[in-house]
Design a protein around this motif. Structure first.
Motif, PDB file in Angstrom:
ATOM      1  N   THR A  62       0.807  -1.221   0.000  1.00 20.77           N
ATOM      2  CA  THR A  62       0.000   0.000   0.000  1.00 20.77           C
ATOM      3  C   THR A  62       0.839   1.269   0.000  1.00 20.77           C
ATOM      4  OG1 THR A  62      -0.146  -0.075   2.405  1.00 20.77           O
ATOM      5  CG2 THR A  62      -1.913  -1.156   1.171  1.00 20.77           C
ATOM      6  N   SER A  63       2.029   1.226   0.579  1.00 18.79           N
ATOM      7  CA  SER A  63       2.894   2.408   0.575  1.00 18.79           C
ATOM      8  C   SER A  63       4.286   2.004   0.127  1.00 18.79           C
ATOM      9  CB  SER A  63       2.952   3.043   1.963  1.00 18.79           C
ATOM     10  OG  SER A  63       3.610   2.188   2.857  1.00 18.79           O
ATOM     11  N   TYR A  64       4.946   2.932  -0.515  1.00 15.16           N
ATOM     12  CA  TYR A  64       6.296   2.671  -1.003  1.00 15.16           C
ATOM     13  C   TYR A  64       7.123   3.933  -0.900  1.00 15.16           C
ATOM     14  CZ  TYR A  64       4.975   5.068  -5.299  1.00 15.16           C
ATOM     15  OH  TYR A  64       4.575   6.009  -6.196  1.00 15.16           O
ATOM     16  N   THR A  65       8.419   3.772  -1.036  1.00 20.03           N
ATOM     17  CA  THR A  65       9.348   4.890  -1.001  1.00 20.03           C
ATOM     18  C   THR A  65       9.753   5.249  -2.433  1.00 20.03           C
ATOM     19  OG1 THR A  65      10.195   4.115   1.097  1.00 20.03           O
ATOM     20  CG2 THR A  65      11.555   5.674  -0.076  1.00 20.03           C
ATOM     21  N   ASP A  66       9.842   6.533  -2.714  1.00 25.09           N
ATOM     22  CA  ASP A  66      10.232   6.984  -4.043  1.00 25.09           C
ATOM     23  C   ASP A  66      11.711   6.673  -4.272  1.00 25.09           C
ATOM     24  OD1 ASP A  66      10.237   8.161  -6.505  1.00 25.09           O
ATOM     25  OD2 ASP A  66      10.185  10.222  -5.765  1.00 25.09           O
ATOM     26  N   PRO A  67      12.087   5.901  -5.305  1.00 24.55           N
ATOM     27  CA  PRO A  67      13.487   5.543  -5.508  1.00 24.55           C
ATOM     28  C   PRO A  67      14.313   6.633  -6.190  1.00 24.55           C
ATOM     29  CG  PRO A  67      12.147   4.455  -7.136  1.00 24.55           C
ATOM     30  CD  PRO A  67      11.204   5.167  -6.200  1.00 24.55           C
ATOM     31  N   LEU A  68      13.676   7.637  -6.782  1.00 23.23           N
ATOM     32  CA  LEU A  68      14.422   8.677  -7.490  1.00 23.23           C
ATOM     33  C   LEU A  68      15.343   9.478  -6.580  1.00 23.23           C
ATOM     34  CD1 LEU A  68      14.981  10.059 -10.181  1.00 23.23           C
ATOM     35  CD2 LEU A  68      13.099  11.612  -9.660  1.00 23.23           C
ATOM     36  N   PRO A  69      14.916   9.953  -5.398  1.00 20.27           N
ATOM     37  CA  PRO A  69      15.857  10.666  -4.522  1.00 20.27           C
ATOM     38  C   PRO A  69      17.023   9.800  -4.069  1.00 20.27           C
ATOM     39  CG  PRO A  69      13.631  11.149  -3.855  1.00 20.27           C
ATOM     40  CD  PRO A  69      13.549  10.068  -4.882  1.00 20.27           C
ATOM     41  N   GLN A  70      16.795   8.510  -3.897  1.00 24.62           N
ATOM     42  CA  GLN A  70      17.889   7.621  -3.515  1.00 24.62           C
ATOM     43  C   GLN A  70      18.922   7.538  -4.628  1.00 24.62           C
ATOM     44  OE1 GLN A  70      16.093   3.922  -2.366  1.00 24.62           O
ATOM     45  NE2 GLN A  70      14.753   4.910  -0.881  1.00 24.62           N
ATOM     46  N   ALA A  71      18.476   7.463  -5.873  1.00 21.06           N
ATOM     47  CA  ALA A  71      19.404   7.437  -6.999  1.00 21.06           C
ATOM     48  C   ALA A  71      20.129   8.775  -7.135  1.00 21.06           C
ATOM     49  CB  ALA A  71      18.654   7.106  -8.289  1.00 21.06           C
ATOM     50  N   LEU A  72      19.428   9.870  -6.893  1.00 20.12           N
ATOM     51  CA  LEU A  72      20.063  11.186  -6.962  1.00 20.12           C
ATOM     52  C   LEU A  72      21.128  11.347  -5.884  1.00 20.12           C
ATOM     53  CD1 LEU A  72      16.999  13.492  -7.669  1.00 20.12           C
ATOM     54  CD2 LEU A  72      18.844  12.917  -9.239  1.00 20.12           C
ATOM     55  N   VAL A  73      20.868  10.827  -4.690  1.00 23.31           N
ATOM     56  CA  VAL A  73      21.845  10.918  -3.605  1.00 23.31           C
ATOM     57  C   VAL A  73      23.086  10.096  -3.940  1.00 23.31           C
ATOM     58  CG1 VAL A  73      22.268  10.276  -1.200  1.00 23.31           C
ATOM     59  CG2 VAL A  73      20.222  11.532  -1.802  1.00 23.31           C
ATOM     60  N   LEU A  74      22.907   8.910  -4.490  1.00 24.12           N
ATOM     61  CA  LEU A  74      24.067   8.101  -4.871  1.00 24.12           C
ATOM     62  C   LEU A  74      24.912   8.816  -5.923  1.00 24.12           C
ATOM     63  CD1 LEU A  74      22.580   4.505  -4.989  1.00 24.12           C
ATOM     64  CD2 LEU A  74      24.221   5.421  -3.359  1.00 24.12           C
ATOM     65  N   THR A  75      24.253   9.434  -6.886  1.00 23.28           N
ATOM     66  CA  THR A  75      24.979  10.192  -7.907  1.00 23.28           C
ATOM     67  C   THR A  75      25.675  11.402  -7.295  1.00 23.28           C
ATOM     68  OG1 THR A  75      23.329   9.500  -9.514  1.00 23.28           O
ATOM     69  CG2 THR A  75      24.739  11.343 -10.129  1.00 23.28           C
ATOM     70  N   ALA A  76      25.002  12.096  -6.379  1.00 24.41           N
ATOM     71  CA  ALA A  76      25.591  13.280  -5.738  1.00 24.41           C
ATOM     72  C   ALA A  76      26.790  12.913  -4.875  1.00 24.41           C
ATOM     73  CB  ALA A  76      24.537  13.995  -4.900  1.00 24.41           C
ATOM     74  N   ILE A  77      26.778  11.736  -4.252  1.00 23.54           N
ATOM     75  CA  ILE A  77      27.919  11.307  -3.442  1.00 23.54           C
ATOM     76  C   ILE A  77      29.147  11.117  -4.320  1.00 23.54           C
ATOM     77  CG2 ILE A  77      28.828   9.371  -2.094  1.00 23.54           C
ATOM     78  CD1 ILE A  77      26.010   9.078  -0.910  1.00 23.54           C
ATOM     79  N   VAL A  78      28.966  10.505  -5.467  1.00 24.78           N
ATOM     80  CA  VAL A  78      30.093  10.294  -6.386  1.00 24.78           C
ATOM     81  C   VAL A  78      30.621  11.624  -6.913  1.00 24.78           C
ATOM     82  CG1 VAL A  78      30.739   9.283  -8.600  1.00 24.78           C
ATOM     83  CG2 VAL A  78      29.329   7.983  -7.014  1.00 24.78           C
ATOM     84  N   ILE A  79      29.715  12.513  -7.281  1.00 24.99           N
ATOM     85  CA  ILE A  79      30.134  13.823  -7.803  1.00 24.99           C
ATOM     86  C   ILE A  79      30.840  14.627  -6.720  1.00 24.99           C
ATOM     87  CG2 ILE A  79      29.263  16.031  -8.657  1.00 24.99           C
ATOM     88  CD1 ILE A  79      27.134  14.414 -10.160  1.00 24.99           C
TER      89      ILE A  79
END
Length: 119
Positions: A62-79
């Motif tokens: 019934t509820s889920y977490t948005d995966p887009l911010p998690q992917a953005l954070v992983l990319t931001a950590i590398v950058i």
């Protein structure tokens, strides 16, 4: 929970801005790192803070977490890691070139830079 995360983001941002405004190169680098951490936590918190929820919607969930911010954070950590490495090398080169780690240049007046006329 949201108040704690918002306070942590504000604290990281305030400490990062304070360190960026210092006149030495190491505090500036640490301030930039703290600002990137604040942005990462902000991006992560924008995906709804839920515990134990799956990142994708399956049957019966019934509820889920948005995966887009998690992917953005992983990319931001590398950058941010690459950016920090470049800034450290630039600061190290400036320190070795001038034997001083001040980031400010003395301000010169435009009149003092030009020679006076002998008329």
């Amino acid at each position: 929970m949201e108040m704690l995360v918002a306070s942590a983001i504000g604290l990281l941002t305030a400490a990062g801005l304070y360190l960026v405004l210092r006149l030495r190169s190491f505090p500036v680098i640490m301030g930039i790192s703290l600002l990137t951490y604040a942005v990462n936590v902000f991006l992560f918190a924008s995906g709804r803070l839920t515990i134990g929820a799956p990142p994708i919607l399956n049957d019966g969930v019934t509820s889920y977490t948005d995966p887009l911010p998690q992917a953005l954070v992983l990319t931001a950590i590398v950058i941010s890691f690459g950016m920090t490495a470049v800034v450290v090398m630039i600061a190290l080169g400036a320190y070795l070139g001038s034997d001083d780690d001040h980031v400010d240049d003395p301000a010169e007046d435009a009149e003092a830079a030009e020679p006076e006329d002998a008329t």
